[in-house]
Enzyme design. Structure first.
Site, PDB file in Angstrom:
ATOM      1  N   ASP A 146       0.792  -1.240   0.000  1.00 46.06           N
ATOM      2  CA  ASP A 146       0.000   0.000   0.000  1.00 46.06           C
ATOM      3  C   ASP A 146       0.823   1.288   0.000  1.00 46.06           C
ATOM      4  O   ASP A 146       0.462   2.255  -0.663  1.00 46.06           O
ATOM      5  CB  ASP A 146      -1.121  -0.012   1.046  1.00 46.06           C
ATOM      6  CG  ASP A 146      -0.629  -0.102   2.479  1.00 46.06           C
ATOM      7  OD1 ASP A 146       0.585  -0.124   2.684  1.00 46.06           O
ATOM      8  OD2 ASP A 146      -1.485  -0.151   3.373  1.00 46.06           O
TER       9      ASP A 146
ATOM     10  N   SER B  28       0.671   1.062   5.369  1.00 49.32           N
ATOM     11  CA  SER B  28       0.748   2.498   5.644  1.00 49.32           C
ATOM     12  C   SER B  28      -0.631   3.146   5.597  1.00 49.32           C
ATOM     13  O   SER B  28      -0.817   4.264   6.047  1.00 49.32           O
ATOM     14  CB  SER B  28       1.650   3.166   4.617  1.00 49.32           C
ATOM     15  OG  SER B  28       1.068   3.095   3.342  1.00 49.32           O
ATOM     16  N   CYS B  29      -1.593   2.441   5.027  1.00 49.13           N
ATOM     17  CA  CYS B  29      -2.963   2.964   4.955  1.00 49.13           C
ATOM     18  C   CYS B  29      -3.593   2.973   6.350  1.00 49.13           C
ATOM     19  O   CYS B  29      -3.103   2.317   7.262  1.00 49.13           O
ATOM     20  CB  CYS B  29      -3.822   2.081   4.060  1.00 49.13           C
ATOM     21  SG  CYS B  29      -3.432   2.236   2.322  1.00 49.13           S
ATOM     22  N   ILE B  30      -4.681   3.712   6.459  1.00 52.71           N
ATOM     23  CA  ILE B  30      -5.379   3.769   7.743  1.00 52.71           C
ATOM     24  C   ILE B  30      -6.829   3.358   7.574  1.00 52.71           C
ATOM     25  O   ILE B  30      -7.510   3.826   6.662  1.00 52.71           O
ATOM     26  CB  ILE B  30      -5.269   5.182   8.340  1.00 52.71           C
ATOM     27  CG1 ILE B  30      -3.810   5.412   8.755  1.00 52.71           C
ATOM     28  CG2 ILE B  30      -6.222   5.360   9.527  1.00 52.71           C
ATOM     29  CD1 ILE B  30      -3.552   6.659   9.495  1.00 52.71           C
ATOM     30  N   GLY B  95      -1.282   2.766   9.504  1.00 51.26           N
ATOM     31  CA  GLY B  95      -0.202   3.754   9.540  1.00 51.26           C
ATOM     32  C   GLY B  95       1.160   3.170   9.879  1.00 51.26           C
ATOM     33  O   GLY B  95       2.004   3.821  10.485  1.00 51.26           O
TER      34      GLY B  95
END
Lengths: 199, 163
Positions: A146, B28-30, B95
Site C-alpha cells: 500500500d 501504511s494505509c489507515i 499507519g
C-alpha cells in the site's frame, strides 16, 4: 504530457519491456541455480488502486516480499513476492541443508535478478537507473504494497502494474515480480520509445 | 454475517446489523471507523494518502483516498443514513511503515504522515479518537461489527484483539 492517457498500444509496449526485463532476470536466476526457469505470460494492467491487492493475490494473503526502490532515469519500485513455502524451497535449492535464514537467501536471489531486470531496463532506455539494497518483509499482501501504491498513485487513481511470474519447474517454485513506476517515469519511458521508433 | 471489504480508497457505511466492515491488509494505509452507539450505524474508510491538494479530481474518484476529504465525506454519508453526529465515536488502525527505504525526504514514512493527517482532519470536525492502534512495522486487518460497534484488529502471527 502531464495528463497523458495510457493507451492499449502503450500497454503492449510496457508488456514487452517487462518481458525483456524478466527474461534477463530469469537467465540470471537460471545461472545461479543451474536450473531451468520459465516465464509465464507477463501481466500488464492499468488498475484502479482498490483492485491492485486482489490482482496480486488477495490483500490478506501472506507473502515474503523483497523490496527495491529505483531512481535516477526512472522512479518507482520493484517487489518480488513469494509464498513462505516457496521461500523455504528456494533456500533448499540454493543452500541444501545448510543452516541459513531463508529470508537472506530469498533476498540475495531477488537482488541478483533485480539487478538483471533493471540493467536491461537501463539498456533499453539508454540511461542510468539506480537500485537500492534489498529489504525483506513478511506480511499481508495489502500491507506490503500500500505504501508503494500510495506513492505511485498520489495524483491519479490508476497505475500500470507490470508483473511476471517466474517458475522454477523442477522445484515447483513460483515467485511474482512486480514493477511499479511513477507516472512521470512511465510517460518519459514511453516518449523515449516512440521517439526512437520514428528514427 | 455479511462481510464487506473496504479496499484502498473506498468508503462504506451501513446500518444493517448483519454487516461486518473489513479493511484487509492495512500497511501504511489507515482504517478509520466511525460508529454511532445510539442508532447502531457505522462506517469505515480506507485512507491511502494524507492530502488531496495535488489530486486529479473527477466524479469517479475514490471517496476515501485522501485523509482531508475522506473524513468529512464519511461523516456526511453517516448522517445521510440517520446517524447523529453527537453520538459518533472514532477508532483508527494502520499507519505502519513496512520498509525503511520507501525513498528519502517527504515520501518517507507515509504511514506516519497519514496518521497525522487523519488526526488533524478529525480535529477539524471536533471529533476525538476513542482508540487507536497505529505505527510500527506490521500489517493489520481491522473489522467493525455494525450490530455491536466492536472493532477488532489482527496482525500476522497474533491473536485478534478488540480495539
Amino acid at each position: 504530457m502531464v495528463n497523458r492517457k495510457i493507451t492499449k498500444y502503450d500497454l503492449d509496449i510496457l508488456g514487452e519491456v517487462g518481458n525483456i526485463g524478466a527474461g534477463n532476470a530469469a537467465t540470471a536466476l537460471s545461472q545461479i541455480l543451474n536450473k531451468k526457469v520459465l516465464l509465464n505470460i507477463p501481466m500488464v494492467k492499468l488498475c484502479k488502486l482498490n483492485e491492485i491487492a486482489d490482482i496480486l493475490g488477495g490483500p490478506e494473503e501472506i507473502r515474503t516480499a523483497v523490496f527495491f526502490g529505483i531512481n535516477q532515469a526512472l522512479n518507482g519500485y520493484i517487489l518480488f513476492m513469494i509464498t513462505d513455502d516457496d521461500a523455504a524451497k528456494i533456500k533448499r535449492a540454493v543452500a541444501g541443508d545448510y543452516e541459513i535464514d531463508p529470508n537472506s537467501v530469498v533476498s540475495e536471489i531477488a537482488n541478483i535478478i533485480s539487478g538483471a531486470y533493471v540493467g536491461s531496463l537501463a539498456t533499453m532506455i539508454n540511461n542510468t537507473i539506480d537500485i537500492t539494497p534489498p529489504e525483506v518483509c513478511q506480511d499481508m499482501v495489502g500491507s506490503l504494497i500500500d505504501a508503494l501504491i500510495a506513492n505511485v498513485c498520489s495524483v491519479a487513481d490508476k497505475t500500470v502494474i507490470i508483473g511476471t511470474n517466474l517458475v522454477i519447474n523442477e522445484e515447483e517454485i513460483s515467485g511474482f515480480y512486480v514493477l511499479l513506476l511513477e507516472k512521470e517515469s512511465l510517460d518519459s519511458m514511453l516518449d523515449y520509445f516512440y521517439s526512437i521508433s520514428k528514427m | 454475517m455479511n462481510n464487506i471489504n473496504v479496499g484502498m480508497g473506498e468508503l462504506h457505511v451501513s446500518k444493517s446489523s448483519s454487516t461486518v466492515l473489513v479493511a484487509p491488509g492495512l500497511g501504511s494505509c489507515i482504517g478509520l471507523i466511525m460508529y454511532d452507539y445510539m442508532n447502531r450505524i457505522g462506517g469505515m474508510v480506507h485512507v491511502v494518502l494524507p492530502d488531496s491538494s495535488n489530486a486529479n479530481k473527477s466524479p469517479n474518484s475514490l471517496p476515501g483516498k485522501y485523509a482531508d476529504t475522506a473524513i468529512p465525506s464519511l461523516l456526511e454519508n453517516l448522517v445521510k443514513i440517520g446517524a447523529s453526529r453527537s453520538s459518533i465515536i472514532v477508532k483508527i488502525a494502520g499507519g505502519a511503515q513496512m520498509f525503511s527505504l520507501e525513498k528519502g525526504g517527504n515520501v518517507l514514512n507515509i504511514g506516519m504522515r497519514n496518521t497525522i493527517a487523519v488526526k488533524a482532519a478529525l480535529a477539524k470536525e471536533n471529533l476525538i479518537i476513542k482508540a487507536c492502534d497505529t505505527g510500527g512495522n506490521k500489517g493489520r486487518t481491522c473489522k467493525l461489527e455494525i450490530s455491536t460497534g466492536k472493532v477488532y484488529v489482527r496482525s500476522i502471527g497474533q491473536q485478534e484483539v478488540e480495539l
